[in-house]
Write an enzyme that holds these catalytic residues in place. Structure first.
Site, PDB file in Angstrom:
ATOM      1  N   SER A   1      21.731  -1.216 -52.965  1.00  0.00           N
ATOM      2  CA  SER A   1      23.154  -1.258 -52.616  1.00  0.00           C
ATOM      3  C   SER A   1      23.826  -0.089 -53.333  1.00  0.00           C
ATOM      4  O   SER A   1      23.279   0.445 -54.310  1.00  0.00           O
ATOM      5  CB  SER A   1      23.752  -2.570 -53.134  1.00  0.00           C
TER       6      SER A   1
ATOM      7  N   TYR B   1      25.902  -8.662 -59.999  1.00  0.00           N
ATOM      8  CA  TYR B   1      25.266  -8.063 -58.821  1.00  0.00           C
ATOM      9  C   TYR B   1      24.907  -6.593 -59.057  1.00  0.00           C
ATOM     10  O   TYR B   1      23.804  -6.157 -58.707  1.00  0.00           O
ATOM     11  CB  TYR B   1      26.198  -8.207 -57.614  1.00  0.00           C
TER      12      TYR B   1
HETATM   13  P1  NAP Z   1      22.854 -11.797 -45.439  1.00  0.00           P
HETATM   14  O1  NAP Z   1      23.360 -11.696 -44.066  1.00  0.00           O
HETATM   15  O2  NAP Z   1      23.411 -12.854 -46.347  1.00  0.00           O
HETATM   16  O3  NAP Z   1      21.261 -11.939 -45.393  1.00  0.00           O
HETATM   17  C1  NAP Z   1      20.512 -12.217 -46.553  1.00  0.00           C
HETATM   18  C2  NAP Z   1      19.084 -12.579 -46.168  1.00  0.00           C
HETATM   19  O4  NAP Z   1      18.355 -12.858 -47.370  1.00  0.00           O
HETATM   20  C3  NAP Z   1      19.012 -13.807 -45.288  1.00  0.00           C
HETATM   21  O5  NAP Z   1      18.087 -13.570 -44.254  1.00  0.00           O
HETATM   22  C4  NAP Z   1      18.487 -14.886 -46.217  1.00  0.00           C
HETATM   23  O6  NAP Z   1      17.669 -15.777 -45.477  1.00  0.00           O
HETATM   24  C5  NAP Z   1      17.639 -14.052 -47.176  1.00  0.00           C
HETATM   25  N1  NAP Z   1      17.378 -14.748 -48.423  1.00  0.00           N
HETATM   26  C6  NAP Z   1      18.272 -15.256 -49.321  1.00  0.00           C
HETATM   27  N2  NAP Z   1      17.612 -15.850 -50.328  1.00  0.00           N
HETATM   28  C7  NAP Z   1      16.272 -15.720 -50.063  1.00  0.00           C
HETATM   29  C8  NAP Z   1      15.104 -16.131 -50.715  1.00  0.00           C
HETATM   30  N3  NAP Z   1      15.127 -16.829 -51.860  1.00  0.00           N
HETATM   31  N4  NAP Z   1      13.901 -15.812 -50.163  1.00  0.00           N
HETATM   32  C9  NAP Z   1      13.858 -15.140 -49.002  1.00  0.00           C
HETATM   33  N5  NAP Z   1      14.929 -14.728 -48.323  1.00  0.00           N
HETATM   34  C10 NAP Z   1      16.128 -15.018 -48.858  1.00  0.00           C
HETATM   35  O7  NAP Z   1      23.079 -10.426 -46.241  1.00  0.00           O
HETATM   36  P2  NAP Z   1      22.740  -8.891 -45.868  1.00  0.00           P
HETATM   37  O8  NAP Z   1      24.000  -8.147 -46.018  1.00  0.00           O
HETATM   38  O9  NAP Z   1      21.969  -8.784 -44.615  1.00  0.00           O
HETATM   39  O10 NAP Z   1      21.850  -8.530 -47.133  1.00  0.00           O
HETATM   40  C11 NAP Z   1      20.548  -7.960 -47.029  1.00  0.00           C
HETATM   41  C12 NAP Z   1      20.308  -7.093 -48.256  1.00  0.00           C
HETATM   42  O11 NAP Z   1      21.232  -6.015 -48.251  1.00  0.00           O
HETATM   43  C13 NAP Z   1      20.494  -7.805 -49.598  1.00  0.00           C
HETATM   44  O12 NAP Z   1      19.511  -7.355 -50.500  1.00  0.00           O
HETATM   45  C14 NAP Z   1      21.878  -7.347 -50.032  1.00  0.00           C
HETATM   46  O13 NAP Z   1      22.019  -7.419 -51.430  1.00  0.00           O
HETATM   47  C15 NAP Z   1      21.864  -5.938 -49.503  1.00  0.00           C
HETATM   48  N6  NAP Z   1      23.157  -5.300 -49.308  1.00  0.00           N
HETATM   49  C16 NAP Z   1      24.145  -5.884 -48.563  1.00  0.00           C
HETATM   50  C17 NAP Z   1      25.364  -5.230 -48.414  1.00  0.00           C
HETATM   51  C18 NAP Z   1      26.512  -5.825 -47.621  1.00  0.00           C
HETATM   52  O14 NAP Z   1      27.650  -5.370 -47.803  1.00  0.00           O
HETATM   53  N7  NAP Z   1      26.282  -6.774 -46.737  1.00  0.00           N
HETATM   54  C19 NAP Z   1      25.570  -3.991 -49.003  1.00  0.00           C
HETATM   55  C20 NAP Z   1      24.541  -3.417 -49.741  1.00  0.00           C
HETATM   56  C21 NAP Z   1      23.345  -4.074 -49.872  1.00  0.00           C
HETATM   57  P3  NAP Z   1      17.396 -17.310 -45.801  1.00  0.00           P
HETATM   58  O15 NAP Z   1      18.660 -17.864 -46.395  1.00  0.00           O
HETATM   59  O16 NAP Z   1      17.049 -17.883 -44.464  1.00  0.00           O
HETATM   60  O17 NAP Z   1      16.228 -17.309 -46.733  1.00  0.00           O
END
Ligand code: NAP
Length: 258
Positions: free
Chosen positions: A144, A157
């Site tokens: 991130s 975070y």
């Molecule tokens: P999201 O829509 O909340 O998706 C998160 C995913 O992680 C879900 O598929 C969830 O699936 C999975 N997850 C959560 N806990 C888990 C566990 N214990 N084991 C396996 N899977 C797990 O969020 P996103 O934005 O797509 O985030 C994806 C990545 O991008 C993360 O690493 C986040 O930190 C990063 N990121 C996000 C942003 C943003 O602004 N959205 C920005 C920078 C980086 P289940 O609950 O079904 O397991």
């Protein structure tokens, strides 16, 4: 263990890619994109109903995988051994919990963030690395812009994403000379379920994060992941930072007046 050198390995695009956190957001978009690009994808997460729908839509293979659960990760290794190994992993499972200042923040939320974003990434990477070292492959770590700088309320975070970035950078150092690329993807604000999870299901608060500007979409990030994986094998995109145009830093976003 004897490993081939970078030079000894023929140029091949990744063929079978493991995506963690594939039930929503960036992970699900990455599965869709890689499948559209003709790759074989093993889509994993905890919510199996979501995975089943994604499999029906994309033809991806699925497996329940909680990255914080050692037994699940051991089962993943057994599955990979029985089904032809692996060419790339996208360590995407992750997220934030809370936005409280350090003085008030919840210790358990920090522990959970560390388990998921740092130890989960480490556990999965350690488990699949032997497959990647054997025939060449890619380790993608979705960090991130929180891995690059602080912001108020973000210490838990930003801390875990800094740690995940160090994991990626150190691993690249340790594997130099081997045919394994280590790629860090660092997105800014992406509209997914991320803020809903961070604010414990508070839809109104989550929606405010993306108000007044155009955030990245999950597809935008999937596009950048697919691009890094499709570079020629001698090209390692070490680190790719991708932000919405309206977001200059973690704390400076140009929002239209409401
Ligand atoms: P999201 O829509 O909340 O998706 C998160 C995913 O992680 C879900 O598929 C969830 O699936 C999975 N997850 C959560 N806990 C888990 C566990 N214990 N084991 C396996 N899977 C797990 O969020 P996103 O934005 O797509 O985030 C994806 C990545 O991008 C993360 O690493 C986040 O930190 C990063 N990121 C996000 C942003 C943003 O602004 N959205 C920005 C920078 C980086 P289940 O609950 O079904 O397991």
């Amino acid at each position: 263990m004897s490993v081939p050198t970078s030079d000894a390995v023929a140029a091949t695009a990744p063929k079978r890619v493991l995506v963690t956190g594939a039930s929503a957001g960036i992970g699900a978009a990455t599965v869709r994109r890689l499948r559209a690009d003709g790759l074989s994808v093993l889509a994993t997460a905890r919510r199996e109903d979501r995975l089943a729908a994604l499999a029906a839509e994309t033809g991806a293979e699925t497996l329940r995988l909680d990255v914080t659960d050692e037994a699940d990760v051991a089962a993943l290794v057994t599955h990979l051994q029985a089904t032809g190994g692996l060419d790339a992993v996208v360590n995407n499972a992750g997220g934030a919990l809370g936005l409280e200042p350090v003085a008030e923040t919840d210790l358990e939320q920090w522990r959970a963030m560390y388990e998921l974003n740092v130890l989960g990434t480490l556990r999965v990477t350690q488990a699949v690395l032997p497959f990647l070292r054997e025939r060449g492959g890619d380790v993608v770590v979705v960090t991130s812009t929180a891995a690059l700088a602080a912001y108020p309320g973000g210490a838990g975070y930003t801390g875990v994403k800094h740690a995940a970035r160090m994991l990626a950078e150190t691993l690249r150092w340790e594997l130099v000379g081997e045919p394994v690329r280590v790629i860090q993807i660092a997105p800014g604000a992406v509209e997914t379920e991320f803020s809903l999870v961070r604010f414990d299901g508070d839809e109104e608060r989550a929606a405010k994060v993306y108000e007044g500007y155009t955030p990245l979409s999950a597809d935008d990030v999937a596009d950048s992941i697919a691009w890094t994986l499709s570079r020629p094998p001698h090209v390692n995109v070490d680190s790719l930072v991708i932000r919405p145009l309206a977001q200059a830093t973690n704390t400076v976003t140009a929002r239209r007046p409401s």
